[in-house]
Design an enzyme around this catalytic site. Structure first.
Site, PDB file in Angstrom:
ATOM      1  N   GLU A  86       1.193  -1.418  -0.229  1.00 10.75           N
ATOM      2  CA  GLU A  86      -0.078   0.614  -0.104  1.00 10.75           C
ATOM      3  C   GLU A  86       0.905   1.318  -0.209  1.00 10.75           C
ATOM      4  OE1 GLU A  86      -0.057  -2.767   2.071  1.00 10.75           O
ATOM      5  OE2 GLU A  86      -0.326  -1.379   4.252  1.00 10.75           O
ATOM      6  N   HIS A 110       6.541  -9.271  -5.015  1.00 14.48           N
ATOM      7  CA  HIS A 110       5.725  -9.340  -5.011  1.00 14.48           C
ATOM      8  C   HIS A 110       4.420  -8.456  -6.053  1.00 14.48           C
ATOM      9  CE1 HIS A 110       0.911 -10.021  -4.751  1.00 14.48           C
ATOM     10  NE2 HIS A 110       0.296  -8.799  -4.346  1.00 14.48           N
ATOM     11  N   GLU A 198      -3.297 -16.266  -0.177  1.00  9.76           N
ATOM     12  CA  GLU A 198      -3.358 -15.425   1.345  1.00  9.76           C
ATOM     13  C   GLU A 198      -4.805 -15.016   1.826  1.00  9.76           C
ATOM     14  OE1 GLU A 198      -0.943 -12.717   0.185  1.00  9.76           O
ATOM     15  OE2 GLU A 198      -2.615 -11.069  -0.465  1.00  9.76           O
TER      16      GLU A 198
HETATM   17  N1  LIG Z   1       5.226 -11.099   4.562  1.00  9.62           N
HETATM   18  C1  LIG Z   1       5.365 -11.441   3.973  1.00  9.62           C
HETATM   19  O1  LIG Z   1       6.288 -12.585   3.885  1.00  9.62           O
HETATM   20  C2  LIG Z   1       5.754 -11.852   2.380  1.00  9.62           C
HETATM   21  C3  LIG Z   1       5.761 -10.274   2.295  1.00  9.62           C
HETATM   22  N2  LIG Z   1       5.800 -10.003   1.005  1.00  9.62           N
HETATM   23  C4  LIG Z   1       5.607  -9.215  -0.067  1.00  9.62           C
HETATM   24  O2  LIG Z   1       6.942  -8.171   0.285  1.00  9.62           O
HETATM   25  C5  LIG Z   1       6.430  -7.244   0.560  1.00  9.62           C
HETATM   26  C6  LIG Z   1       6.589  -6.157   1.297  1.00  9.62           C
HETATM   27  O3  LIG Z   1       6.500  -6.736   3.038  1.00  9.62           O
HETATM   28  P1  LIG Z   1       6.364  -6.549   3.855  1.00  9.62           P
HETATM   29  O4  LIG Z   1       7.741  -7.116   4.174  1.00  9.62           O
HETATM   30  O5  LIG Z   1       5.591  -7.747   4.670  1.00  9.62           O
HETATM   31  O6  LIG Z   1       6.636  -5.946   4.617  1.00  9.62           O
HETATM   32  P2  LIG Z   1       6.033  -5.109   6.830  1.00  9.62           P
HETATM   33  O7  LIG Z   1       5.097  -4.361   6.607  1.00  9.62           O
HETATM   34  O8  LIG Z   1       6.946  -6.304   7.222  1.00  9.62           O
HETATM   35  O9  LIG Z   1       7.630  -3.771   5.982  1.00  9.62           O
HETATM   36  C7  LIG Z   1       7.661  -3.126   5.024  1.00  9.62           C
HETATM   37  C8  LIG Z   1       8.629  -2.735   5.961  1.00  9.62           C
HETATM   38  O10 LIG Z   1       8.718  -1.100   5.455  1.00  9.62           O
HETATM   39  C9  LIG Z   1       8.930  -0.064   6.278  1.00  9.62           C
HETATM   40  N3  LIG Z   1       7.529   1.094   5.929  1.00  9.62           N
HETATM   41  C10 LIG Z   1       6.613   0.357   6.195  1.00  9.62           C
HETATM   42  N4  LIG Z   1       5.977   1.338   5.852  1.00  9.62           N
HETATM   43  C11 LIG Z   1       6.437   3.021   5.888  1.00  9.62           C
HETATM   44  C12 LIG Z   1       6.010   4.186   5.462  1.00  9.62           C
HETATM   45  N5  LIG Z   1       4.974   4.292   5.095  1.00  9.62           N
HETATM   46  N6  LIG Z   1       6.555   4.769   4.870  1.00  9.62           N
HETATM   47  C13 LIG Z   1       8.610   4.149   4.603  1.00  9.62           C
HETATM   48  N7  LIG Z   1       8.970   2.923   5.061  1.00  9.62           N
HETATM   49  C14 LIG Z   1       7.821   2.249   5.352  1.00  9.62           C
HETATM   50  C15 LIG Z   1       9.567  -0.706   7.498  1.00  9.62           C
HETATM   51  O11 LIG Z   1      10.523  -0.544   7.205  1.00  9.62           O
HETATM   52  C16 LIG Z   1       8.640  -1.574   7.446  1.00  9.62           C
HETATM   53  O12 LIG Z   1       9.763  -3.004   8.106  1.00  9.62           O
HETATM   54  C17 LIG Z   1       5.237  -6.433  -0.473  1.00  9.62           C
HETATM   55  O13 LIG Z   1       5.351  -6.624  -1.504  1.00  9.62           O
HETATM   56  C18 LIG Z   1       4.612  -7.744   0.056  1.00  9.62           C
HETATM   57  O14 LIG Z   1       3.234  -8.310  -0.019  1.00  9.62           O
HETATM   58  C19 LIG Z   1       6.334 -11.321  -0.263  1.00  9.62           C
HETATM   59  C20 LIG Z   1       6.613 -12.798  -0.104  1.00  9.62           C
HETATM   60  C21 LIG Z   1       5.826 -12.806   1.316  1.00  9.62           C
HETATM   61  C1  LIG Z   2       3.361 -14.777   3.327  1.00 10.57           C
HETATM   62  C2  LIG Z   2       3.068 -14.871   1.842  1.00 10.57           C
HETATM   63  O1  LIG Z   2       3.418 -15.600   1.467  1.00 10.57           O
HETATM   64  C3  LIG Z   2       2.149 -13.512   2.169  1.00 10.57           C
HETATM   65  C4  LIG Z   2       0.915 -14.809   3.168  1.00 10.57           C
HETATM   66  O2  LIG Z   2       1.603 -13.818   0.820  1.00 10.57           O
HETATM   67  C5  LIG Z   2       2.158 -12.715   1.973  1.00 10.57           C
HETATM   68  O3  LIG Z   2       2.085 -11.862   3.897  1.00 10.57           O
HETATM   69  O4  LIG Z   2       1.510 -11.503   1.382  1.00 10.57           O
HETATM   70 MG   LIG Z   3       2.419 -15.213   0.093  1.00 10.37          MG
HETATM   71 MG   LIG Z   4       1.138 -11.804  -0.334  1.00 12.58          MG
END
Ligand SMILES: NC(=O)C1=CN([C@@H]2O[C@H](COP(=O)(O)OP(=O)(O)OC[C@H]3O[C@@H](n4cnc5c(N)ncnc54)[C@H](O)[C@@H]3O)[C@@H](O)[C@H]2O)C=CC1
Ligand SMILES: CC(=O)[C@](C)(O)C(=O)O
Ligand SMILES: [Mg+2]
Ligand SMILES: [Mg+2]
Length: 333
Positions: A86, A110, A198
């Site tokens: 977002e 993603h 998800e």
């Molecule tokens: N959560 C997961 O394990 C997975 C996530 N993804 C994808 O990876 C990408 C990152 O997702 P997550 O690691 O889950 O994000 P997250 O929500 O864990 O953290 C993102 C990081 O971005 C920074 N951040 C957050 N809000 C911010 C803002 N408003 N301005 C500047 N920096 C900000 C901070 O450093 C925060 O730690 C996304 O595209 C997600 O869909 C893909 C596979 C799995």
């Molecule tokens: C961990 C993962 O692959 C998810 C559920 O797609 C996500 O956190 O976006």
């Molecule tokens: Mg996933």
């Molecule tokens: Mg996902």
């Protein structure tokens, strides 16, 4: 359609030798990927908000340059958008677009922002995806243990002719070519499957199944801890069996009573109405309706999301789960 699978021998870490790898965001994916890239010998720069929690955490972890996002992008050869979906369009506009150098690679874990055209990169950069199919902690743990989680790669734009090689080098740097890295034709395959998975299965569907199963037993007067073990705790052990040897193996390991009861009664829970719901979920993803709703939720300050998360935290299931984890902690000490 055969999906191309790549392993260690198909990827070359030297593609990124002497290159600057900028990881924007230090959350679930950012930290897991950055630490593994660091350990794989990449020159890693973390781009986060100055003196925020991520800044401090990245400094503590060490072995990487920590700076603001605009500075991290400047001169970077690879920029990984590991920020919440977002936030990506606004951050891209403000910090990435003005600083992304010609011939750099823009990477996503993603494909949301690219699939729904919320970010439209210039034609003179590579646009790639290296999407680990796992939560961040698990992928880091598997890397540290000498293995890795599977990942999907895709090339949206190949300005330099090296886009796929860079995606594969990133996958190898995260250990994903040890398990297997799968190439898909476009971002949409990852974006729409991940959103569906998800929402309908791994997070949305499964949490509701657990919560309602637990509540059904509690409403029948069962002690919450009994309901918790049966409807929540044991799921990992059953899924481990499926992961190890597939559904048939799981059924074979379970008792005949479980086989007969499970196979004859599961349609009472997951039935044609549930399948219709799954199809509706996919339709909303495919049409962009979910994207529009999620963008609106972001514009409204994630109010509904925060309210739903607050409701989740108040469930009896969560209270009982905390008691069980404390119990197990006692055993661990
Ligand atoms: N959560 C997961 O394990 C997975 C996530 N993804 C994808 O990876 C990408 C990152 O997702 P997550 O690691 O889950 O994000 P997250 O929500 O864990 O953290 C993102 C990081 O971005 C920074 N951040 C957050 N809000 C911010 C803002 N408003 N301005 C500047 N920096 C900000 C901070 O450093 C925060 O730690 C996304 O595209 C997600 O869909 C893909 C596979 C799995
Ligand atoms: C961990 C993962 O692959 C998810 C559920 O797609 C996500 O956190 O976006
Ligand atoms: Mg996933
Ligand atoms: Mg996902």
């Amino acid at each position: 359609m055969d999906t191309k699978i790549y392993h260690d021998e198909d990827a070359d870490l030297n593609v990124l030798k002497g290159k600057k790898v900028a990881v924007l965001g230090y959350g679930a994916q950012g930290r897991a990927q950055a630490l593994s890239f660091r350990d794989s010998g990449f020159d890693v720069t973390i781009g986060v908000r100055e003196n925020g929690p991520s800044w401090k955490k990245a400094k503590e972890d060490g072995g990487m340059t920590v700076t603001t996002m605009d500075k991290a992008v400047k001169d970077a050869d690879v920029v990984l958008m590991l920020l919440p979906d977002e936030t990506q369009p606004d951050i891209y506009k403000e910090f990435v677009e003005p600083n992304l150098k010609k011939g750099a690679a823009l990477d996503f874990a993603h494909g949301f922002a690219i699939t729904y055209k919320l970010i439209v990169p210039p034609k003179d950069v590579d646009v790639i995806m290296m999407a680990p199919k796992a939560p961040g902690d698990a992928e880091r743990q598997q890397f540290v243990e000498g293995f890795g989680v599977p990942a999907l790669i895709a090339v949206h734009q190949d300005a330099t002719g090296n886009a796929k090689k860079i995606a594969l080098a990133l996958a190898k740097g995260l250990g994903c070519t040890r398990a297997g890295t799968f190439e898909v034709d476009n971002f949409d395959y990852e974006t729409k499957s991940d959103l569906f998975g998800e929402q309908a299965v791994e997070c949305g569907g499964l949490s509701k199944l657990i919560e309602e199963g637990f509540q059904t037993l509690v409403d029948q007067g069962f002690p919450p801890i009994v309901a918790y073990f049966e409807c929540c705790h044991e799921n990992k052990l059953i899924i481990d069996l499926v992961t190890q040897g597939g559904m048939a193996y799981m059924w074979n390991v379970c008792s005949n009573t479980a086989k007969y009861g499970g196979l004859t009664r599961r349609d009472k829970v997951i039935n044609k109405d549930s399948v219709a719901g799954m199809k509706e979920i996919y339709r909303e993803i495919d049409s962009g309706e979910f994207k529009t709703e999620w963008r609106q939720e972001w514009a409204n300050g994630l109010k509904n999301l925060h309210a739903m998360m607050d409701d989740e935290s108040k469930l009896q299931l969560e209270k009982t789960g905390a008691e069980v984890r404390a119990l197990f902690q006692r055993k661990a000490n």
